[in-house]
Design a protein around this motif. Sequence first.
Motif, PDB file in Angstrom:
ATOM      1  N   LEU A 344     -26.252  -5.803 -62.936  1.00  0.00           N
ATOM      2  CA  LEU A 344     -25.265  -5.682 -64.006  1.00  0.00           C
ATOM      3  C   LEU A 344     -23.899  -6.179 -63.552  1.00  0.00           C
ATOM      4  CD1 LEU A 344     -25.939  -2.369 -65.975  1.00  0.00           C
ATOM      5  CD2 LEU A 344     -26.194  -4.712 -66.748  1.00  0.00           C
ATOM      6  N   THR A 345     -23.384  -5.598 -62.469  1.00  0.00           N
ATOM      7  CA  THR A 345     -22.050  -5.972 -62.014  1.00  0.00           C
ATOM      8  C   THR A 345     -21.967  -7.451 -61.673  1.00  0.00           C
ATOM      9  OG1 THR A 345     -21.742  -3.745 -61.121  1.00  0.00           O
ATOM     10  CG2 THR A 345     -20.255  -5.456 -60.329  1.00  0.00           C
ATOM     11  N   VAL A 346     -22.880  -7.933 -60.848  1.00  0.00           N
ATOM     12  CA  VAL A 346     -22.856  -9.341 -60.447  1.00  0.00           C
ATOM     13  C   VAL A 346     -23.049 -10.253 -61.654  1.00  0.00           C
ATOM     14  CG1 VAL A 346     -24.093 -11.111 -59.131  1.00  0.00           C
ATOM     15  CG2 VAL A 346     -23.582  -8.910 -58.072  1.00  0.00           C
ATOM     16  N   ASP A 347     -23.940  -9.857 -62.576  1.00  0.00           N
ATOM     17  CA  ASP A 347     -24.185 -10.704 -63.742  1.00  0.00           C
ATOM     18  C   ASP A 347     -22.967 -10.778 -64.658  1.00  0.00           C
ATOM     19  OD1 ASP A 347     -26.647 -11.006 -62.681  1.00  0.00           O
ATOM     20  OD2 ASP A 347     -27.746  -9.931 -64.237  1.00  0.00           O
ATOM     21  N   ILE A 348     -22.266  -9.677 -64.822  1.00  0.00           N
ATOM     22  CA  ILE A 348     -21.059  -9.688 -65.656  1.00  0.00           C
ATOM     23  C   ILE A 348     -19.974 -10.537 -65.003  1.00  0.00           C
ATOM     24  CG2 ILE A 348     -19.175  -8.267 -66.571  1.00  0.00           C
ATOM     25  CD1 ILE A 348     -21.195  -6.037 -66.974  1.00  0.00           C
ATOM     26  N   LEU A 349     -19.777 -10.372 -63.707  1.00  0.00           N
ATOM     27  CA  LEU A 349     -18.769 -11.176 -63.010  1.00  0.00           C
ATOM     28  C   LEU A 349     -19.107 -12.663 -63.103  1.00  0.00           C
ATOM     29  CD1 LEU A 349     -18.234  -8.957 -59.824  1.00  0.00           C
ATOM     30  CD2 LEU A 349     -16.656  -9.234 -61.744  1.00  0.00           C
ATOM     31  N   THR A 350     -20.392 -12.992 -62.966  1.00  0.00           N
ATOM     32  CA  THR A 350     -20.815 -14.389 -63.110  1.00  0.00           C
ATOM     33  C   THR A 350     -20.548 -14.894 -64.515  1.00  0.00           C
ATOM     34  OG1 THR A 350     -22.538 -14.093 -61.424  1.00  0.00           O
ATOM     35  CG2 THR A 350     -22.779 -15.968 -62.918  1.00  0.00           C
ATOM     36  N   SER A 351     -20.803 -14.062 -65.501  1.00  0.00           N
ATOM     37  CA  SER A 351     -20.660 -14.472 -66.904  1.00  0.00           C
ATOM     38  C   SER A 351     -19.220 -14.765 -67.285  1.00  0.00           C
ATOM     39  CB  SER A 351     -21.224 -13.379 -67.823  1.00  0.00           C
ATOM     40  OG  SER A 351     -22.587 -13.152 -67.553  1.00  0.00           O
ATOM     41  N   VAL A 352     -18.275 -14.061 -66.670  1.00  0.00           N
ATOM     42  CA  VAL A 352     -16.862 -14.302 -66.999  1.00  0.00           C
ATOM     43  C   VAL A 352     -16.257 -15.371 -66.095  1.00  0.00           C
ATOM     44  CG1 VAL A 352     -16.563 -11.964 -67.870  1.00  0.00           C
ATOM     45  CG2 VAL A 352     -15.996 -12.444 -65.484  1.00  0.00           C
ATOM     46  N   GLY A 353     -17.081 -15.971 -65.240  1.00  0.00           N
ATOM     47  CA  GLY A 353     -16.578 -17.026 -64.366  1.00  0.00           C
ATOM     48  C   GLY A 353     -15.954 -16.529 -63.082  1.00  0.00           C
ATOM     49  N   ALA A 354     -16.039 -15.222 -62.823  1.00  0.00           N
ATOM     50  CA  ALA A 354     -15.432 -14.644 -61.615  1.00  0.00           C
ATOM     51  C   ALA A 354     -16.435 -14.702 -60.462  1.00  0.00           C
ATOM     52  CB  ALA A 354     -14.988 -13.209 -61.886  1.00  0.00           C
ATOM     53  N   THR A 355     -16.915 -15.894 -60.163  1.00  0.00           N
ATOM     54  CA  THR A 355     -17.959 -16.024 -59.152  1.00  0.00           C
ATOM     55  C   THR A 355     -17.440 -15.725 -57.741  1.00  0.00           C
ATOM     56  OG1 THR A 355     -17.519 -18.405 -59.181  1.00  0.00           O
ATOM     57  CG2 THR A 355     -19.389 -17.615 -60.463  1.00  0.00           C
ATOM     58  N   LYS A 356     -16.151 -15.950 -57.513  1.00  0.00           N
ATOM     59  CA  LYS A 356     -15.600 -15.624 -56.198  1.00  0.00           C
ATOM     60  C   LYS A 356     -15.617 -14.119 -55.945  1.00  0.00           C
ATOM     61  CE  LYS A 356     -12.631 -19.720 -55.834  1.00  0.00           C
ATOM     62  NZ  LYS A 356     -11.251 -20.225 -55.718  1.00  0.00           N
ATOM     63  N   SER A 357     -15.494 -13.338 -57.019  1.00  0.00           N
ATOM     64  CA  SER A 357     -15.534 -11.883 -56.854  1.00  0.00           C
ATOM     65  C   SER A 357     -16.923 -11.412 -56.406  1.00  0.00           C
ATOM     66  CB  SER A 357     -15.156 -11.198 -58.166  1.00  0.00           C
ATOM     67  OG  SER A 357     -13.790 -11.402 -58.465  1.00  0.00           O
ATOM     68  N   THR A 358     -17.978 -12.145 -56.820  1.00  0.00           N
ATOM     69  CA  THR A 358     -19.312 -11.762 -56.353  1.00  0.00           C
ATOM     70  C   THR A 358     -19.433 -11.973 -54.847  1.00  0.00           C
ATOM     71  OG1 THR A 358     -20.302 -13.954 -56.742  1.00  0.00           O
ATOM     72  CG2 THR A 358     -20.254 -12.424 -58.591  1.00  0.00           C
ATOM     73  N   ILE A 359     -18.715 -12.959 -54.331  1.00  0.00           N
ATOM     74  CA  ILE A 359     -18.719 -13.181 -52.883  1.00  0.00           C
ATOM     75  C   ILE A 359     -18.062 -12.006 -52.176  1.00  0.00           C
ATOM     76  CG2 ILE A 359     -17.881 -14.664 -51.022  1.00  0.00           C
ATOM     77  CD1 ILE A 359     -18.044 -17.016 -52.924  1.00  0.00           C
ATOM     78  N   TRP A 360     -16.893 -11.576 -52.685  1.00  0.00           N
ATOM     79  CA  TRP A 360     -16.199 -10.457 -52.049  1.00  0.00           C
ATOM     80  C   TRP A 360     -17.019  -9.176 -52.131  1.00  0.00           C
ATOM     81  CZ3 TRP A 360     -12.844 -11.666 -48.706  1.00  0.00           C
ATOM     82  CH2 TRP A 360     -12.000 -12.757 -48.880  1.00  0.00           C
ATOM     83  N   LEU A 361     -17.694  -8.974 -53.256  1.00  0.00           N
ATOM     84  CA  LEU A 361     -18.541  -7.787 -53.392  1.00  0.00           C
ATOM     85  C   LEU A 361     -19.621  -7.774 -52.324  1.00  0.00           C
ATOM     86  CD1 LEU A 361     -19.786  -5.335 -54.809  1.00  0.00           C
ATOM     87  CD2 LEU A 361     -20.885  -6.908 -56.420  1.00  0.00           C
ATOM     88  N   ASN A 362     -20.327  -8.876 -52.187  1.00  0.00           N
ATOM     89  CA  ASN A 362     -21.442  -8.908 -51.247  1.00  0.00           C
ATOM     90  C   ASN A 362     -20.984  -8.979 -49.792  1.00  0.00           C
ATOM     91  OD1 ASN A 362     -23.661  -8.760 -53.069  1.00  0.00           O
ATOM     92  ND2 ASN A 362     -23.225 -10.847 -53.712  1.00  0.00           N
ATOM     93  N   LEU A 363     -19.802  -9.575 -49.539  1.00  0.00           N
ATOM     94  CA  LEU A 363     -19.255  -9.541 -48.184  1.00  0.00           C
ATOM     95  C   LEU A 363     -18.900  -8.116 -47.775  1.00  0.00           C
ATOM     96  CD1 LEU A 363     -16.940 -12.701 -47.988  1.00  0.00           C
ATOM     97  CD2 LEU A 363     -19.019 -12.254 -46.673  1.00  0.00           C
ATOM     98  N   GLY A 364     -18.275  -7.376 -48.703  1.00  0.00           N
ATOM     99  CA  GLY A 364     -17.959  -5.975 -48.402  1.00  0.00           C
ATOM    100  C   GLY A 364     -19.202  -5.159 -48.158  1.00  0.00           C
ATOM    101  N   TRP A 365     -20.241  -5.415 -48.974  1.00  0.00           N
ATOM    102  CA  TRP A 365     -21.519  -4.722 -48.793  1.00  0.00           C
ATOM    103  C   TRP A 365     -22.129  -5.075 -47.450  1.00  0.00           C
ATOM    104  CZ3 TRP A 365     -25.579  -4.672 -53.351  1.00  0.00           C
ATOM    105  CH2 TRP A 365     -26.601  -3.760 -53.045  1.00  0.00           C
TER     106      TRP A 365
END
Length: 479
Positions: A344-365
């Motif tokens: 959900l979170t990654v898909d929403i971020l991808t959908s709004v074009g915030a693909t760099k935020s998915t990188i930060w999410l997974n780097l933190g994880w």
Amino acid sequence: MESIGRKAGRGLRWSLLGNTVTKAASFVMSLVLARVLAPEDFGIYAVALAATQFVMVVKDAGVMAAVIQWRGRLDDIAPTATVLAFVFATGLYGIFWVGAPSFSALAGSEEATGVVRLLTAVILVEAVTAVRSAALMREFAQDKLAVANLSGFAVNAALAISLAVGGAGAYSFAWGQLAAAVVTGVIVLALAKMPWKLGYDRAVAGQLLRFGLPSAAGFGLEAVLMNSSFIVVGAILGKVQLGYYLLAFNVSSWVPGLIGTALRYVSIPGFSRLAEDPDADALTEGLRRTLRPLVSFVLPVALVMATLAHPLVALLYGAEWDQAAGVLRFLAVLMVVRMITSFLTVDILTSVGATKSTIWLNLGWAAALLPALVAGAYAGGIRGAAMGNAAAALFVALPLGLLLLRRHGVRLAPVLPGLVRPGLATLAAGVTMVALTTAFDFDPLVELIVVGGTGMIVFTLLAVPGAVLKQLTRRKVSP
């Protein structure tokens, strides 16, 4: 929103139908293979699977996600997108072919080299079909994708079981999945009905890659997160223990594989269309409508896995696989977080074009996960690794994902109240199930039926509003 909702709902129903049939058949297939193959074979396959799941999400440099999210005409980008997908996939396969021995040695299983090379060849087929698959997803034509995937799985099951019985070991998995990819790909190409044109437009390529590369990096990191435990467990504890860990991980992936995969087929195109809505709360409302039913389904399943792990594994796979049960208890927690964060979170971020935020999410994880896995494996074996995996997901990934959603305009206040009721119902059902397992000694099948059934009744009575229960009851008793 209503139009998008109807299309997404239809697509989700088809995705769920296809995934349900596929996962049910896959479950039967896993039961057969668990009795034919040894834990060592599963351990070798786990190494190849870790490599394949990573290359599958980065194979096209995010071109597939970019096509789904594209705001303009598909015909304008299809030739360039097809070329980009194939070039990147071919180059990536070459890298993994050369690096397969080192990768397998790192995971503590040098004999996995050939399986890695064979299984990762799936991306060459996927590269040819990537744009056509994206076009079907973009149009919510999940019925056509379901037909293709089911046909491919039928080939996979028949070939993998035949090879396993014939003594092919871990190679039976790889040949089955490669054959499935070819069959699925041929059907997708036929059903998409897109003219086969190749070309290269530098401006279009730039737009696709500006969106796609960060998206691919984010999904690639997600794949690393989900499969890094295989590498750590294999390197520290060996391929036999890795075989037990893989079995538990596969069981915990039933729901993400069934619901999560089906959801992702429609969530990215659906949220992408909502992101075009001038109403700033469209995404918030979309999340509210999606999250509560998702959580209400996932929580009781996770509860059964965590509470009844030992009888579940004993009944399905046999007493010789009991070491996997202690792992499953903690991976059930990871399952819940994966559904919320990854699907959900990654898909929403991808959908709004915030693909760099998915990188930060997974780097933190990843920053929290890797040391937790290593420490857990050394301290507590495969169970300790599972505990580290669950802790990193629950205490780092989930809060970070919610924070990033807020930063990109998704309000959580209207969403969270809907989660209180299923959360309390899960707690009550869990207490009931633990009390029953403590008070009575059941046969595994009886324990699953009695304890699991009682827990599900308690959850349903508390989680489903009374008005809904009355409405459902009236429908059942009405003539």
